[in-house]
Design a protein around this motif. Structure first.
Motif, PDB file in Angstrom:
ATOM      1  N   TRP A  10      -7.716  -2.262   2.896  1.00  0.00           N
ATOM      2  CA  TRP A  10      -6.707  -2.548   1.873  1.00  0.00           C
ATOM      3  C   TRP A  10      -6.881  -3.953   1.297  1.00  0.00           C
ATOM      4  O   TRP A  10      -6.744  -4.156   0.090  1.00  0.00           O
ATOM      5  CB  TRP A  10      -5.291  -2.369   2.439  1.00  0.00           C
ATOM      6  N   LYS A  19       0.833  -1.203   0.000  1.00  0.00           N
ATOM      7  CA  LYS A  19       0.000   0.000   0.000  1.00  0.00           C
ATOM      8  C   LYS A  19       0.864   1.249   0.000  1.00  0.00           C
ATOM      9  O   LYS A  19       2.000   1.224   0.455  1.00  0.00           O
ATOM     10  CB  LYS A  19      -0.940   0.008   1.201  1.00  0.00           C
ATOM     11  N   PRO A  20       0.338   2.333  -0.523  1.00  0.00           N
ATOM     12  CA  PRO A  20       1.090   3.589  -0.490  1.00  0.00           C
ATOM     13  C   PRO A  20       1.341   4.013   0.949  1.00  0.00           C
ATOM     14  O   PRO A  20       0.454   3.944   1.784  1.00  0.00           O
ATOM     15  CB  PRO A  20       0.150   4.583  -1.187  1.00  0.00           C
ATOM     16  N   THR A  21       2.538   4.465   1.253  1.00  0.00           N
ATOM     17  CA  THR A  21       2.874   4.843   2.622  1.00  0.00           C
ATOM     18  C   THR A  21       2.375   6.227   2.976  1.00  0.00           C
ATOM     19  O   THR A  21       2.225   6.546   4.140  1.00  0.00           O
ATOM     20  CB  THR A  21       4.392   4.787   2.840  1.00  0.00           C
ATOM     21  N   SER A  22       2.089   7.065   1.991  1.00  0.00           N
ATOM     22  CA  SER A  22       1.683   8.442   2.291  1.00  0.00           C
ATOM     23  C   SER A  22       0.276   8.532   2.858  1.00  0.00           C
ATOM     24  O   SER A  22      -0.110   9.559   3.385  1.00  0.00           O
ATOM     25  CB  SER A  22       1.789   9.308   1.041  1.00  0.00           C
ATOM     26  N   ILE A  23      -0.506   7.471   2.767  1.00  0.00           N
ATOM     27  CA  ILE A  23      -1.858   7.501   3.309  1.00  0.00           C
ATOM     28  C   ILE A  23      -1.831   7.343   4.824  1.00  0.00           C
ATOM     29  O   ILE A  23      -2.688   7.835   5.513  1.00  0.00           O
ATOM     30  CB  ILE A  23      -2.743   6.416   2.657  1.00  0.00           C
ATOM     31  N   GLU A  46      -5.879  10.556  -4.344  1.00  0.00           N
ATOM     32  CA  GLU A  46      -4.839  10.292  -5.348  1.00  0.00           C
ATOM     33  C   GLU A  46      -4.049   9.025  -5.020  1.00  0.00           C
ATOM     34  O   GLU A  46      -3.710   8.250  -5.910  1.00  0.00           O
ATOM     35  CB  GLU A  46      -3.894  11.488  -5.437  1.00  0.00           C
ATOM     36  N   GLU A  47      -3.758   8.800  -3.742  1.00  0.00           N
ATOM     37  CA  GLU A  47      -2.971   7.621  -3.366  1.00  0.00           C
ATOM     38  C   GLU A  47      -3.680   6.322  -3.733  1.00  0.00           C
ATOM     39  O   GLU A  47      -3.051   5.365  -4.168  1.00  0.00           O
ATOM     40  CB  GLU A  47      -2.656   7.648  -1.863  1.00  0.00           C
ATOM     41  N   ILE A  48      -4.995   6.289  -3.554  1.00  0.00           N
ATOM     42  CA  ILE A  48      -5.768   5.103  -3.936  1.00  0.00           C
ATOM     43  C   ILE A  48      -5.746   4.951  -5.460  1.00  0.00           C
ATOM     44  O   ILE A  48      -5.605   3.845  -5.988  1.00  0.00           O
ATOM     45  CB  ILE A  48      -7.230   5.204  -3.422  1.00  0.00           C
ATOM     46  N   GLN A  49      -5.876   6.064  -6.169  1.00  0.00           N
ATOM     47  CA  GLN A  49      -5.828   6.016  -7.630  1.00  0.00           C
ATOM     48  C   GLN A  49      -4.469   5.491  -8.109  1.00  0.00           C
ATOM     49  O   GLN A  49      -4.404   4.693  -9.051  1.00  0.00           O
ATOM     50  CB  GLN A  49      -6.094   7.400  -8.223  1.00  0.00           C
ATOM     51  N   ARG A  50      -3.397   5.933  -7.451  1.00  0.00           N
ATOM     52  CA  ARG A  50      -2.055   5.453  -7.816  1.00  0.00           C
ATOM     53  C   ARG A  50      -1.939   3.941  -7.580  1.00  0.00           C
ATOM     54  O   ARG A  50      -1.347   3.220  -8.381  1.00  0.00           O
ATOM     55  CB  ARG A  50      -0.977   6.177  -7.014  1.00  0.00           C
ATOM     56  N   TYR A  51      -2.495   3.486  -6.473  1.00  0.00           N
ATOM     57  CA  TYR A  51      -2.455   2.054  -6.164  1.00  0.00           C
ATOM     58  C   TYR A  51      -3.213   1.252  -7.235  1.00  0.00           C
ATOM     59  O   TYR A  51      -2.713   0.254  -7.752  1.00  0.00           O
ATOM     60  CB  TYR A  51      -3.053   1.817  -4.778  1.00  0.00           C
TER      61      TYR A  51
END
Length: 170
Positions: free
Chosen positions: A21, A8-12, A54-59
């Motif tokens: 997740w 998972k993205p760490t920035s979330i 955006e982080e979910i979209q990137r994932y």
């Protein structure tokens, strides 16, 4: 619980639970071999997370091997997708002519005071989000306010707190 490590993205941070997740991961797996599955994936993910940051979209982009620009284009094109958190209860206030003339702006101000948010925002506890719209098609009973799917007729600012109290703020 699945024994799967999800990158998972760490920035979330801790905004979404491990269970969320896993659910997102399962949705992507479910549609991985289906062409044209982006909209159903986005719909199901938004149902779990409440919005599509955006982080979910990137994932999703990385896992589905779809360009981020295409995902962003879909999310910003369709009004049922949102990149901002929405509350458990969504409040819409009509500012059309009939509602405006009958005091809907006072109702908006009362909601802002009670919830400490402006239109387009969500309360910190994510219980309520507020938006203004141009017409809800109920001019004969103006001013109107819709909470979730419940239409409240002839709303006066003095009634707003009582209306909010009918929605569970757990």
């Amino acid at each position: 619980m699945l024994d799967v490590t999800i990158d998972k993205p760490t920035s979330i941070g801790d905004e979404f639970t491990q269970e969320q997740w896993y659910a997102i991961h399962r949705i992507i797996e479910k549609y991985s071999d289906k062409k044209g599955a982006l909209i159903p994936v986005l719909e199901e993910v938004q149902e779990i997370t409440g919005y599509l940051p955006e982080e979910i979209q990137r994932y999703i982009s990385r896992e589905m091997k779809i360009p981020l620009s295409r995902i962003y284009g879909v999310v910003t094109f369709y009004s049922f997708f949102t990149m901002k958190p929405r509350g458990k209860h969504q409040i819409r206030i009509c500012l059309g002519t009939a509602c405006h003339v009958r005091g809907s702006q006072r109702v908006v101000h009362e909601l802002e005071d009670l919830l400490h948010i402006k239109p387009g925002e969500c309360t910190c506890d994510r219980q309520f989000s507020l938006e203004t719209v141009r017409c809800l098609g109920a001019c004969g009973v103006a001013p109107v306010m819709v909470v979730d799917e419940h239409l409240h007729k002839q709303v006066k600012s003095e009634k707003v707190e009582a209306i909010l109290n009918t929605y569970n703020r757990e």
